[in-house]
Scaffold this motif. Sequence first.
Motif, short mmCIF file in Angstrom:
data_model
loop_
_atom_site.label_atom_id
_atom_site.label_comp_id
_atom_site.label_asym_id
_atom_site.label_seq_id
_atom_site.Cartn_x
_atom_site.Cartn_y
_atom_site.Cartn_z
N LYS A 83 0.83 -1.20 0.00
CA LYS A 83 0.00 0.00 0.00
C LYS A 83 0.86 1.26 0.00
N LYS A 84 0.27 2.32 -0.51
CA LYS A 84 0.98 3.60 -0.57
C LYS A 84 0.07 4.65 0.07
N LEU A 85 0.66 5.53 0.86
CA LEU A 85 -0.13 6.59 1.49
C LEU A 85 -0.25 7.77 0.52
N ILE A 86 -1.49 8.10 0.21
CA ILE A 86 -1.71 9.24 -0.70
C ILE A 86 -2.64 10.24 -0.03
N GLU A 87 -2.65 11.45 -0.58
CA GLU A 87 -3.53 12.51 -0.07
C GLU A 87 -4.60 12.77 -1.12
N LEU A 88 -5.85 12.63 -0.70
CA LEU A 88 -6.96 12.93 -1.61
C LEU A 88 -7.72 14.14 -1.09
N ARG A 121 -15.51 4.83 -0.99
CA ARG A 121 -16.48 4.04 -0.22
C ARG A 121 -15.82 3.27 0.93
N ASP A 122 -14.75 2.54 0.61
CA ASP A 122 -14.19 1.61 1.60
C ASP A 122 -13.22 2.29 2.56
N HIS A 123 -12.49 3.27 2.08
CA HIS A 123 -11.49 3.91 2.95
C HIS A 123 -12.05 5.15 3.65
N LEU A 124 -12.88 5.91 2.94
CA LEU A 124 -13.38 7.17 3.51
C LEU A 124 -14.84 7.09 3.96
N GLY A 125 -15.50 5.99 3.68
CA GLY A 125 -16.88 5.81 4.13
C GLY A 125 -17.87 6.72 3.43
N LEU A 126 -17.50 7.22 2.25
CA LEU A 126 -18.42 8.09 1.50
C LEU A 126 -19.26 7.21 0.57
N VAL A 127 -20.28 6.61 1.15
CA VAL A 127 -21.03 5.58 0.42
C VAL A 127 -22.17 6.17 -0.42
N GLY A 128 -22.22 7.51 -0.49
CA GLY A 128 -23.18 8.12 -1.42
C GLY A 128 -22.82 7.81 -2.86
N THR A 129 -21.56 7.61 -3.14
CA THR A 129 -21.13 7.17 -4.47
C THR A 129 -21.43 5.69 -4.59
N LYS A 130 -22.24 5.33 -5.55
CA LYS A 130 -22.74 3.95 -5.64
C LYS A 130 -21.89 3.08 -6.56
N GLU A 131 -21.86 1.80 -6.23
CA GLU A 131 -21.19 0.83 -7.09
C GLU A 131 -22.26 -0.03 -7.75
N GLY A 132 -22.39 0.11 -9.06
CA GLY A 132 -23.36 -0.69 -9.79
C GLY A 132 -22.66 -1.81 -10.53
N HIS A 174 -7.56 14.21 2.83
CA HIS A 174 -7.61 12.93 3.55
C HIS A 174 -6.38 12.11 3.17
N SER A 175 -5.71 11.55 4.18
CA SER A 175 -4.63 10.60 3.90
C SER A 175 -5.24 9.21 3.80
N VAL A 176 -4.93 8.53 2.72
CA VAL A 176 -5.53 7.22 2.48
C VAL A 176 -4.43 6.25 2.05
N ALA A 177 -4.41 5.06 2.65
CA ALA A 177 -3.45 4.03 2.23
C ALA A 177 -4.12 3.14 1.19
N VAL A 178 -3.63 3.21 -0.03
CA VAL A 178 -4.27 2.45 -1.11
C VAL A 178 -3.27 1.53 -1.80
N LYS A 179 -3.80 0.46 -2.38
CA LYS A 179 -3.00 -0.41 -3.24
C LYS A 179 -2.95 0.25 -4.63
N PRO A 180 -1.93 -0.08 -5.40
CA PRO A 180 -1.81 0.58 -6.72
C PRO A 180 -3.05 0.37 -7.59
N ASN A 181 -3.75 -0.77 -7.39
CA ASN A 181 -4.90 -1.03 -8.25
C ASN A 181 -6.24 -0.67 -7.59
N ASP A 182 -6.20 0.01 -6.46
CA ASP A 182 -7.46 0.46 -5.87
C ASP A 182 -8.07 1.56 -6.74
N THR A 183 -9.36 1.45 -6.94
CA THR A 183 -10.03 2.50 -7.72
C THR A 183 -10.39 3.67 -6.81
N LEU A 184 -10.73 4.77 -7.45
CA LEU A 184 -11.21 5.92 -6.68
C LEU A 184 -12.50 5.53 -5.95
#
Length: 165
Positions: free
Chosen positions: A3-8, A30-41, A15-25
């Motif tokens: 994982k890599k620590l990035i700033e979004l 949704r999973d790291h910041l809990g902003l579940v208003g963005t939906k996954e269809g 927000h500092s977020v630790a993501v894998k290179p293939n993690d999507t926005l």
Amino acid sequence: MKKKLIELQVNGEGHSVAVKPNDTLLDALRDHLGLVGTKEGCSIGECGACTVLLNGRAVLSCLTLALDAVGMEITTIEGVSQGESLDPIQQAFVDHGAVQCGFCTPGMILTAKELLEVQKHPSVDEIKHALSGNFCRCTGYTKIVEAIRAAAIQNPPAPFTKGGD
Ligand code: FES
Ligand code: FES
């Protein structure tokens, strides 16, 4: 995968977020910041439910790597209202019955926000074209188009230009 620590920058906050290179926005929101208003269809770029704004442009967060959003202003549906007041597009969706199950609504509203930013008074055809990548299984689209037209009416009128000048 390491994982890599990035700033979004999301909805005006860093927000500092630790993501894998293939993690999507979408994963990051949704999973790291809990902003579940963005939906996954569909997760493959076909339904538009995951639409967010990147520097004001509507993008599919399921097809955008979190790493590629570094340094950009990300707007999700959680960042659209002004305090307790709904954004005019959100209010128009409520007023025109354009929300049923609501799953498509965040993506629809963010797509509409980009449209009304670049095209203050779009025609019905232009609205339909802008929404062509956003699927709704409930409303049949008529009320969604009506809502976006109603929101557009609140934009200042286009400046008058004399023909031939
Ligand atoms: S979840 Fe991204 S387009 Fe469907
Ligand atoms: S309101 Fe249910 S999918 Fe659009």
